[in-house]
Design a protein around this motif. Sequence first.
Motif, PDB file in Angstrom:
ATOM      1  N   GLN A 225      -0.122  -4.925   4.423  1.00 51.06           N
ATOM      2  CA  GLN A 225       0.634  -4.608   3.178  1.00 51.06           C
ATOM      3  C   GLN A 225       0.905  -6.033   2.732  1.00 51.06           C
ATOM      4  N   GLU A 226       1.510  -6.905   3.683  1.00 51.54           N
ATOM      5  CA  GLU A 226       1.569  -8.395   3.385  1.00 51.54           C
ATOM      6  C   GLU A 226       0.352  -8.943   2.749  1.00 51.54           C
ATOM      7  N   TRP A 227      -0.537  -8.840   3.449  1.00 51.09           N
ATOM      8  CA  TRP A 227      -1.946  -9.421   3.080  1.00 51.09           C
ATOM      9  C   TRP A 227      -2.371  -8.971   1.621  1.00 51.09           C
ATOM     10  N   THR A 228      -2.234  -7.740   1.324  1.00 53.04           N
ATOM     11  CA  THR A 228      -2.530  -7.373  -0.143  1.00 53.04           C
ATOM     12  C   THR A 228      -2.014  -8.268  -1.081  1.00 53.04           C
ATOM     13  N   GLY A 229      -0.749  -8.650  -0.953  1.00 55.61           N
ATOM     14  CA  GLY A 229       0.050  -9.249  -1.795  1.00 55.61           C
ATOM     15  C   GLY A 229      -0.029 -10.923  -2.179  1.00 55.61           C
ATOM     16  N   VAL A 230      -0.989 -11.114  -1.128  1.00 53.76           N
ATOM     17  CA  VAL A 230      -1.447 -12.875  -1.144  1.00 53.76           C
ATOM     18  C   VAL A 230      -2.975 -12.940  -1.174  1.00 53.76           C
ATOM     19  N   ALA A 231      -3.703 -12.107  -0.936  1.00 50.26           N
ATOM     20  CA  ALA A 231      -5.096 -12.051  -1.033  1.00 50.26           C
ATOM     21  C   ALA A 231      -5.780 -12.452  -2.284  1.00 50.26           C
ATOM     22  N   ASN A 232      -6.691 -13.276  -2.290  1.00 51.83           N
ATOM     23  CA  ASN A 232      -7.487 -13.379  -3.709  1.00 51.83           C
ATOM     24  C   ASN A 232      -8.631 -12.583  -3.826  1.00 51.83           C
ATOM     25  N   GLU A 233      -9.249 -12.473  -2.660  1.00 53.31           N
ATOM     26  CA  GLU A 233     -10.654 -11.689  -3.337  1.00 53.31           C
ATOM     27  C   GLU A 233     -10.446 -10.480  -2.197  1.00 53.31           C
ATOM     28  N   GLY A 234      -9.881 -10.254  -1.552  1.00 51.78           N
ATOM     29  CA  GLY A 234      -9.741  -9.043  -0.741  1.00 51.78           C
ATOM     30  C   GLY A 234     -10.975  -8.791   0.357  1.00 51.78           C
ATOM     31  N   VAL A 235     -11.508  -9.683   0.745  1.00 53.94           N
ATOM     32  CA  VAL A 235     -12.840  -9.374   1.685  1.00 53.94           C
ATOM     33  C   VAL A 235     -12.365  -9.638   2.966  1.00 53.94           C
ATOM     34  N   GLU A 236     -13.401  -9.268   4.064  1.00 51.69           N
ATOM     35  CA  GLU A 236     -13.006  -9.196   5.169  1.00 51.69           C
ATOM     36  C   GLU A 236     -12.717 -10.311   5.889  1.00 51.69           C
ATOM     37  N   ALA A 237     -13.465 -11.445   5.548  1.00 47.42           N
ATOM     38  CA  ALA A 237     -13.290 -12.963   5.967  1.00 47.42           C
ATOM     39  C   ALA A 237     -11.790 -13.503   5.796  1.00 47.42           C
TER      40      ALA A 237
END
Length: 262
Positions: A129-141
Amino acid sequence: MEAAFQRLEARSGFETRHVQRQMAQFVCERLEGKSSGMVEAPTGVGKSLAVLLPAIAYCLREKKRVVISTYTNVLAEQYWRKDLPLAQSLFSNPPSAALAMGRSRYACLDIIRSNKVKRVTPELARFLQEWTGVANEGVEAELNEFLRRKAIPEKLTRGMWTEIAVPSACRAKVCEYYHNCFYYEARRRAAQAGIVITNHAFVLTDAIVRIATNDAISLLDDYDFLIIDEAHDMLDAAANSLEFDLDEELIETLIAHAATMS
């Protein structure tokens, strides 16, 4: 392009390669002449830069859109994360660029934010949940790097990506996360970018969608030139793009989405 090569060769540790220059000149001639061509070169020539430098130069001068396609997602991401930043740094005003890949390469906000992820610990679910708020591309890497910084053991995330990736049966515009969706945002950026890095499957899917809708819908929007890296794998990519599996669960999902859309 010549000025870009001079800046590159002036950098410490760079080794001038005559064949790389020849290849770049050949690509320039094809772009300017609006003609097709084919290059075969051994590993180590520096093919990526020999493609990128003339493509960027031509995009800047002629305001044309160039799509560069590879067979594997690994090479596409290498172009995007390593080769393209170097190439752009050799120009004072590089054109806009975007990376575009298939749905399964992006995390699904609906799955993550609606807590539909199976077989993960509550702690890992919170990190997602936290990652989706800061991710730019949303890819696995990008996710792997985030979890590495959080010191999450790899054994806890093994096989997780297949559960959180955008599914093939996607609700698209009727999904509440459509306007923030990593996949559709990548498509929107790709439709506007001067240089697009993608893979053969995405280029072929774009062609299939155009044919099926009489050009009313496309994934990449109109572009002027297509450069195919790993062209010897295009036939396999086409075979894979034109086949699909249907099972009861997928059919039921498609029916449910169709009912919602109608």
